[in-house]
Design a protein around this motif. Sequence first.
Motif, PDB file in Angstrom:
ATOM      1  N   ILE A 203       0.843  -1.191   0.000  1.00 47.75           N
ATOM      2  CA  ILE A 203       0.000   0.000   0.000  1.00 47.75           C
ATOM      3  C   ILE A 203       0.879   1.242   0.000  1.00 47.75           C
ATOM      4  O   ILE A 203       1.835   1.344   0.767  1.00 47.75           O
ATOM      5  CB  ILE A 203      -0.932   0.039   1.232  1.00 47.75           C
ATOM      6  CG1 ILE A 203      -1.756  -1.250   1.317  1.00 47.75           C
ATOM      7  CG2 ILE A 203      -1.846   1.259   1.174  1.00 47.75           C
ATOM      8  CD1 ILE A 203      -2.683  -1.473   0.160  1.00 47.75           C
ATOM      9  N   TYR A 205       1.374   5.137   0.854  1.00 44.63           N
ATOM     10  CA  TYR A 205       0.847   6.159   1.758  1.00 44.63           C
ATOM     11  C   TYR A 205       1.542   7.484   1.444  1.00 44.63           C
ATOM     12  O   TYR A 205       2.777   7.581   1.545  1.00 44.63           O
ATOM     13  CB  TYR A 205       1.074   5.773   3.211  1.00 44.63           C
ATOM     14  CG  TYR A 205       0.291   4.551   3.646  1.00 44.63           C
ATOM     15  CD1 TYR A 205      -1.036   4.667   4.056  1.00 44.63           C
ATOM     16  CD2 TYR A 205       0.875   3.291   3.639  1.00 44.63           C
ATOM     17  CE1 TYR A 205      -1.766   3.541   4.448  1.00 44.63           C
ATOM     18  CE2 TYR A 205       0.165   2.172   4.037  1.00 44.63           C
ATOM     19  CZ  TYR A 205      -1.158   2.303   4.437  1.00 44.63           C
ATOM     20  OH  TYR A 205      -1.866   1.190   4.825  1.00 44.63           O
ATOM     21  N   TRP A 223      -4.029   7.105   0.778  1.00 52.53           N
ATOM     22  CA  TRP A 223      -3.522   5.775   0.467  1.00 52.53           C
ATOM     23  C   TRP A 223      -4.026   5.313  -0.888  1.00 52.53           C
ATOM     24  O   TRP A 223      -5.065   5.757  -1.378  1.00 52.53           O
ATOM     25  CB  TRP A 223      -3.911   4.754   1.540  1.00 52.53           C
ATOM     26  CG  TRP A 223      -5.375   4.417   1.613  1.00 52.53           C
ATOM     27  CD1 TRP A 223      -6.327   5.037   2.351  1.00 52.53           C
ATOM     28  CD2 TRP A 223      -6.049   3.379   0.884  1.00 52.53           C
ATOM     29  NE1 TRP A 223      -7.560   4.461   2.150  1.00 52.53           N
ATOM     30  CE2 TRP A 223      -7.417   3.432   1.252  1.00 52.53           C
ATOM     31  CE3 TRP A 223      -5.654   2.407  -0.041  1.00 52.53           C
ATOM     32  CZ2 TRP A 223      -8.370   2.565   0.733  1.00 52.53           C
ATOM     33  CZ3 TRP A 223      -6.598   1.534  -0.559  1.00 52.53           C
ATOM     34  CH2 TRP A 223      -7.932   1.614  -0.166  1.00 52.53           C
ATOM     35  N   TRP A 231      -6.368   8.005  -5.212  1.00 47.99           N
ATOM     36  CA  TRP A 231      -5.922   8.212  -3.847  1.00 47.99           C
ATOM     37  C   TRP A 231      -7.122   8.420  -2.928  1.00 47.99           C
ATOM     38  O   TRP A 231      -8.015   9.192  -3.240  1.00 47.99           O
ATOM     39  CB  TRP A 231      -4.973   9.408  -3.775  1.00 47.99           C
ATOM     40  CG  TRP A 231      -3.680   9.135  -4.475  1.00 47.99           C
ATOM     41  CD1 TRP A 231      -3.361   9.419  -5.768  1.00 47.99           C
ATOM     42  CD2 TRP A 231      -2.536   8.493  -3.911  1.00 47.99           C
ATOM     43  NE1 TRP A 231      -2.086   8.991  -6.060  1.00 47.99           N
ATOM     44  CE2 TRP A 231      -1.550   8.424  -4.936  1.00 47.99           C
ATOM     45  CE3 TRP A 231      -2.231   7.971  -2.653  1.00 47.99           C
ATOM     46  CZ2 TRP A 231      -0.289   7.854  -4.732  1.00 47.99           C
ATOM     47  CZ3 TRP A 231      -0.979   7.408  -2.443  1.00 47.99           C
ATOM     48  CH2 TRP A 231      -0.018   7.352  -3.468  1.00 47.99           C
ATOM     49  N   ASP A 289      -2.370  -1.894   7.380  1.00 53.76           N
ATOM     50  CA  ASP A 289      -2.834  -2.011   5.994  1.00 53.76           C
ATOM     51  C   ASP A 289      -4.286  -2.462   5.907  1.00 53.76           C
ATOM     52  O   ASP A 289      -4.987  -2.109   4.955  1.00 53.76           O
ATOM     53  CB  ASP A 289      -1.947  -2.989   5.218  1.00 53.76           C
ATOM     54  CG  ASP A 289      -0.659  -2.354   4.735  1.00 53.76           C
ATOM     55  OD1 ASP A 289      -0.582  -1.103   4.720  1.00 53.76           O
ATOM     56  OD2 ASP A 289       0.282  -3.097   4.377  1.00 53.76           O
ATOM     57  N   HIS A 292      -6.020   0.566   6.329  1.00 58.98           N
ATOM     58  CA  HIS A 292      -5.456   1.613   5.468  1.00 58.98           C
ATOM     59  C   HIS A 292      -5.165   2.883   6.271  1.00 58.98           C
ATOM     60  O   HIS A 292      -5.554   3.984   5.894  1.00 58.98           O
ATOM     61  CB  HIS A 292      -6.387   1.915   4.293  1.00 58.98           C
ATOM     62  CG  HIS A 292      -6.637   0.749   3.399  1.00 58.98           C
ATOM     63  ND1 HIS A 292      -7.887   0.194   3.229  1.00 58.98           N
ATOM     64  CD2 HIS A 292      -5.793  -0.009   2.661  1.00 58.98           C
ATOM     65  CE1 HIS A 292      -7.803  -0.832   2.403  1.00 58.98           C
ATOM     66  NE2 HIS A 292      -6.542  -0.984   2.045  1.00 58.98           N
TER      67      HIS A 292
END
Length: 443
Positions: A203, A205, A223, A231, A289, A292
Amino acid sequence: MLGLLRANFRALCVSILLAPAVLGASWIVPGAVWTDTSGNKIDAHGGQILQEGTTFYWVGSAYASNEVPNIYSSTDLLNWTFQGPASTAVEFMYRPKLFTSGGKFYIWGQVNRLVQALESSSINTGYSVYGSAFSLPPDARTYSDEGIFVDTTGEAYILTSADSNNLQINEINGGSSVSIGTRVTDLEGAYEAPGLMKSTGGIYYLVMSTKTGYTANANQFWWSTNIAGPWNGPSGIAPSSSNTYDSQNTFELKISGSQQTTYIYMGDAWDSEGTAASNYEWLPISVDDSAHTITLEDYAFWKVDVSTGVITTSTTGKRYNAADGLIMRRGFEDSCVACERSVHNLDSQSNVTIHNIEGTGQPQWVSIHYTVSDPTAGDAYVWLNGEKIKIADKNSRAGKFATVPINLTLKKGNNNVLTFGCHAHAENSDFVAHLEGIEVVDD
């Protein structure tokens, strides 16, 4: 071109900084004054760290020297040696970032709201101007802040906060020469200070601050499962009331250890005018994750083992409670029978003196546990063996957070005396401080 990037870019490895003592650093102390191995204040703002072999190199703007890019090196990630400016040929370079491609090292930074590149065959010295400054393709935007991100697949990207209020991400074309490439992300919003990290779960960020000049704000993250987006966000990376622990993002550091992968938020703790007196705020990042989310972990003292990636946060020391000290209010001793550990409502004519503090005769960390009624209305001070010290001059967290470590040199033995007091900025102010105690930290 992406194949060339995979072949020529190495991932930016990172690490962590330091406590300010010439004899050697033992802890990362966010907000405190950090010094190099010569005892001089580190001046490398808006920067980032790259590992070459077993040595780590930190590049950042020297706000005491016309914003030339300074370079520091470290082999233990705690004690940093000043290597000198990368180049004095370009001044007023903001947020310089360092990467390598085709056997060369490059620094890209913002000069006159354009990208200016420097090149060298050595990572720590000898940089020269590499081409003319350039705007951002495809539509020639100018920008304020920038970041560099190298993906786990080898591709490198430049992140910019365009003057059109867009966060823009462009590929970097690598190989024997480097250039800016295709724009892959164009995210609208009045944001700056971009940084990007990729979790072990794949992921991405993206971290940015809002545009409030040198005044700290609540930095945000987005994210995505693809660097090109879409995004999702924004969301806060810390409690909004903390204003990102009084700092602004500059880089997300990754340490790939044998036991865990650790991510670190690297921020600047700017003073009100963005001068060389500004400090640094580095904190571990907790990554989830499944939800998120990324969240800063707030510690007054911490360090990371860069071999294992393991973070240590606890430390031991001797504590001295305020209520056990000599409490004076307006010239009269106060027995404070109602006090348990803390002493409250200390105004400009009150203080607490603690005797028989044990020291080593060398620089030590001393945590001052206190709060104030209004950080903008006054300042807290300590007098160590008669020497007056403004706490805010030692740590930019002063008055804003309940634990404020400062680096002091106590006399060897248990005959040290420390007095805590405060001064209001204006007469007839109701500014007061509340002291819980102090703790002399064992290194």
